[in-house]
Scaffold this motif. Structure first.
Motif, PDB file in Angstrom:
ATOM      1  N   ALA A  89       0.820  -1.216   0.000  1.00 12.82           N
ATOM      2  CA  ALA A  89       0.000   0.000   0.000  1.00 12.82           C
ATOM      3  C   ALA A  89       0.853   1.264   0.000  1.00 12.82           C
ATOM      4  O   ALA A  89       1.937   1.301   0.592  1.00 12.82           O
ATOM      5  N   ILE A  90       0.313   2.297  -0.667  1.00 10.00           N
ATOM      6  CA  ILE A  90       0.939   3.618  -0.705  1.00 10.00           C
ATOM      7  C   ILE A  90      -0.184   4.652  -0.578  1.00 10.00           C
ATOM      8  O   ILE A  90      -1.205   4.545  -1.256  1.00 10.00           O
ATOM      9  N   SER A  91       0.017   5.650   0.274  1.00 15.75           N
ATOM     10  CA  SER A  91      -0.892   6.787   0.351  1.00 15.75           C
ATOM     11  C   SER A  91      -0.083   8.044   0.105  1.00 15.75           C
ATOM     12  O   SER A  91       1.069   8.147   0.542  1.00 15.75           O
ATOM     13  N   ALA A  92      -0.699   9.002  -0.609  1.00 11.69           N
ATOM     14  CA  ALA A  92       0.013  10.238  -0.927  1.00 11.69           C
ATOM     15  C   ALA A  92      -0.977  11.372  -1.132  1.00 11.69           C
ATOM     16  O   ALA A  92      -2.118  11.162  -1.527  1.00 11.69           O
ATOM     17  N   THR A  93      -0.498  12.578  -0.856  1.00  9.14           N
ATOM     18  CA  THR A  93      -1.217  13.799  -1.183  1.00  9.14           C
ATOM     19  C   THR A  93      -0.557  14.362  -2.427  1.00  9.14           C
ATOM     20  O   THR A  93       0.676  14.450  -2.485  1.00  9.14           O
ATOM     21  N   GLY A  94      -1.357  14.732  -3.425  1.00 10.11           N
ATOM     22  CA  GLY A  94      -0.791  15.216  -4.671  1.00 10.11           C
ATOM     23  C   GLY A  94      -1.356  16.561  -5.080  1.00 10.11           C
ATOM     24  O   GLY A  94      -2.468  16.931  -4.698  1.00 10.11           O
ATOM     25  N   MET A  95      -0.552  17.302  -5.857  1.00  7.18           N
ATOM     26  CA  MET A  95      -0.996  18.587  -6.375  1.00  7.18           C
ATOM     27  C   MET A  95      -0.138  18.988  -7.560  1.00  7.18           C
ATOM     28  O   MET A  95       0.946  18.446  -7.763  1.00  7.18           O
ATOM     29  N   PHE A  96      -0.628  19.924  -8.339  1.00  2.00           N
ATOM     30  CA  PHE A  96       0.183  20.502  -9.396  1.00  2.00           C
ATOM     31  C   PHE A  96       1.103  21.533  -8.761  1.00  2.00           C
ATOM     32  O   PHE A  96       0.776  22.130  -7.736  1.00  2.00           O
ATOM     33  N   CYS A  97       2.261  21.735  -9.369  1.00  2.00           N
ATOM     34  CA  CYS A  97       3.240  22.647  -8.800  1.00  2.00           C
ATOM     35  C   CYS A  97       4.110  23.219  -9.903  1.00  2.00           C
ATOM     36  O   CYS A  97       3.961  22.851 -11.072  1.00  2.00           O
ATOM     37  N   ASP A  98       5.043  24.094  -9.509  1.00  4.23           N
ATOM     38  CA  ASP A  98       6.017  24.587 -10.479  1.00  4.23           C
ATOM     39  C   ASP A  98       7.239  23.669 -10.448  1.00  4.23           C
ATOM     40  O   ASP A  98       7.275  22.684  -9.696  1.00  4.23           O
ATOM     41  N   ALA A  99       8.252  23.979 -11.235  1.00  2.69           N
ATOM     42  CA  ALA A  99       9.431  23.114 -11.360  1.00  2.69           C
ATOM     43  C   ALA A  99      10.218  22.989 -10.059  1.00  2.69           C
ATOM     44  O   ALA A  99      11.017  22.069  -9.905  1.00  2.69           O
ATOM     45  N   ASP A 100       9.976  23.881  -9.107  1.00  6.28           N
ATOM     46  CA  ASP A 100      10.668  23.821  -7.815  1.00  6.28           C
ATOM     47  C   ASP A 100       9.829  23.149  -6.741  1.00  6.28           C
ATOM     48  O   ASP A 100      10.235  23.089  -5.579  1.00  6.28           O
ATOM     49  N   GLY A 101       8.633  22.671  -7.120  1.00  6.69           N
ATOM     50  CA  GLY A 101       7.772  21.992  -6.162  1.00  6.69           C
ATOM     51  C   GLY A 101       6.846  22.919  -5.400  1.00  6.69           C
ATOM     52  O   GLY A 101       6.158  22.482  -4.476  1.00  6.69           O
ATOM     53  N   ASN A 102       6.783  24.198  -5.772  1.00  4.45           N
ATOM     54  CA  ASN A 102       5.869  25.133  -5.120  1.00  4.45           C
ATOM     55  C   ASN A 102       4.458  24.908  -5.667  1.00  4.45           C
ATOM     56  O   ASN A 102       4.264  24.912  -6.882  1.00  4.45           O
ATOM     57  N   PRO A 103       3.475  24.718  -4.782  1.00  2.00           N
ATOM     58  CA  PRO A 103       2.110  24.418  -5.241  1.00  2.00           C
ATOM     59  C   PRO A 103       1.531  25.528  -6.113  1.00  2.00           C
ATOM     60  O   PRO A 103       1.782  26.709  -5.883  1.00  2.00           O
ATOM     61  N   VAL A 104       0.758  25.116  -7.110  1.00  2.00           N
ATOM     62  CA  VAL A 104      -0.027  26.057  -7.902  1.00  2.00           C
ATOM     63  C   VAL A 104      -1.349  26.184  -7.146  1.00  2.00           C
ATOM     64  O   VAL A 104      -2.151  25.249  -7.132  1.00  2.00           O
ATOM     65  N   THR A 105      -1.536  27.313  -6.494  1.00  2.00           N
ATOM     66  CA  THR A 105      -2.629  27.436  -5.526  1.00  2.00           C
ATOM     67  C   THR A 105      -4.022  27.389  -6.137  1.00  2.00           C
ATOM     68  O   THR A 105      -4.974  27.042  -5.449  1.00  2.00           O
ATOM     69  N   ASP A 106      -4.163  27.719  -7.421  1.00  2.00           N
ATOM     70  CA  ASP A 106      -5.499  27.668  -8.015  1.00  2.00           C
ATOM     71  C   ASP A 106      -5.800  26.322  -8.674  1.00  2.00           C
ATOM     72  O   ASP A 106      -6.784  26.169  -9.372  1.00  2.00           O
ATOM     73  N   ARG A 107      -4.961  25.348  -8.462  1.00  2.00           N
ATOM     74  CA  ARG A 107      -5.170  24.011  -9.030  1.00  2.00           C
ATOM     75  C   ARG A 107      -5.529  23.031  -7.914  1.00  2.00           C
ATOM     76  O   ARG A 107      -5.229  23.244  -6.747  1.00  2.00           O
ATOM     77  N   PRO A 108      -6.132  21.911  -8.276  1.00  2.00           N
ATOM     78  CA  PRO A 108      -6.660  20.984  -7.276  1.00  2.00           C
ATOM     79  C   PRO A 108      -5.595  20.181  -6.520  1.00  2.00           C
ATOM     80  O   PRO A 108      -4.497  19.973  -7.005  1.00  2.00           O
ATOM     81  N   LYS A 109      -5.996  19.746  -5.330  1.00  2.00           N
ATOM     82  CA  LYS A 109      -5.199  18.840  -4.506  1.00  2.00           C
ATOM     83  C   LYS A 109      -5.989  17.545  -4.402  1.00  2.00           C
ATOM     84  O   LYS A 109      -7.217  17.552  -4.404  1.00  2.00           O
TER      85      LYS A 109
END
Length: 164
Positions: A89-109
Motif C-alpha cells: 500500500a501507498i498513500s500520498a497527497t498530490g498537487m500541481f506545482c512549479d518546477a521547484d515543487g511550489n504548489p499552484v494554488t489555483d489548481r486541485p489537490k
C-alpha cells in the motif's frame, strides 16, 4: 486474460475508484510503481513522457516529476508520501506545482490511497481511491479525460511488465 479495468467516479463523495489487474506478480507491479526509472516508462499517456526531478520514497518524502508534451511543455506534479506498507500500500497527497515543487494554488489537490494484492500468485490487482477536496475538482478530472489518460497509462504499464 482480461485486466478488468474499473473507473468509478462518485461526484457526491468527491472520489474516483480505480481498479486494474495485471498479468504480472505483485513484486513487479509494486516495483513499477516505486522505482522512478520504471515509473517514467509508463505513467505518462503516449506521446507524453515523464521526467523525475525528485524521488524520496519514504513517509514524509516527496516525488516531483513533470509530464512532458511532445513539444516540450512541462506540467509538474508533486506528491508527498503519507503512508507506505512495503509491497502492499501507498498513500500520498498530490498537487500541481512549479518546477521547484511550489504548489499552484489555483489548481486541485488530491489524496490517493493505492493497495496492491496478489491474484493466484502470478497476477496482481491495484485498487486505488482518489479523493478530492471539492466537487468542482473531481468534475474537472472526470470531464478532462482523466479516465482515458489513466487507461492509456495502464496499458503502457502492461507493456512494461511484459518486457521486464
Amino acid at each position: 486474460m482480461t485486466n478488468n479495468f474499473l473507473f468509478e467516479p462518485d461526484l457526491a463523495a468527491k472520489k474516483i475508484h480505480i481498479v486494474r489487474e495485471f498479468n504480472a506478480p505483485i513484486e513487479k507491479v509494486w516495483k513499477a510503481h516505486t522505482d522512478p526509472d520504471l515509473l517514467e516508462k509508463w505513467v505518462a499517456p503516449k506521446p507524453w513522457k515523464a521526467e523525475t526531478k525528485i524521488w524520496d520514497f519514504t513517509v514524509g518524502g516527496i516525488s516531483l516529476y513533470a509530464m512532458v508534451s511532445p513539444e516540450g511543455q512541462k506540467h509538474w506534479v508533486y506528491a508527498e508520501f503519507t503512508a507506505i506498507e512495503h509491497g502492499s500500500a501507498i498513500s500520498a497527497t498530490g498537487m500541481f506545482c512549479d518546477a521547484d515543487g511550489n504548489p499552484v494554488t489555483d489548481r486541485p489537490k488530491s489524496y490517493r490511497d493505492t493497495k496492491f494484492s496478489s491474484i493466484d500468485g502470478n497476477r496482481s490487482k491495484v485498487d486505488m481511491v482518489i479523493t478530492f477536496e471539492d466537487e468542482s475538482t473531481i468534475k474537472w478530472f472526470v470531464e478532462g479525460g482523466f479516465k482515458e489518460g489513466t487507461e492509456m497509462s495502464l496499458k503502457n504499464l502492461d507493456e512494461l511488465l511484459a518486457s521486464e
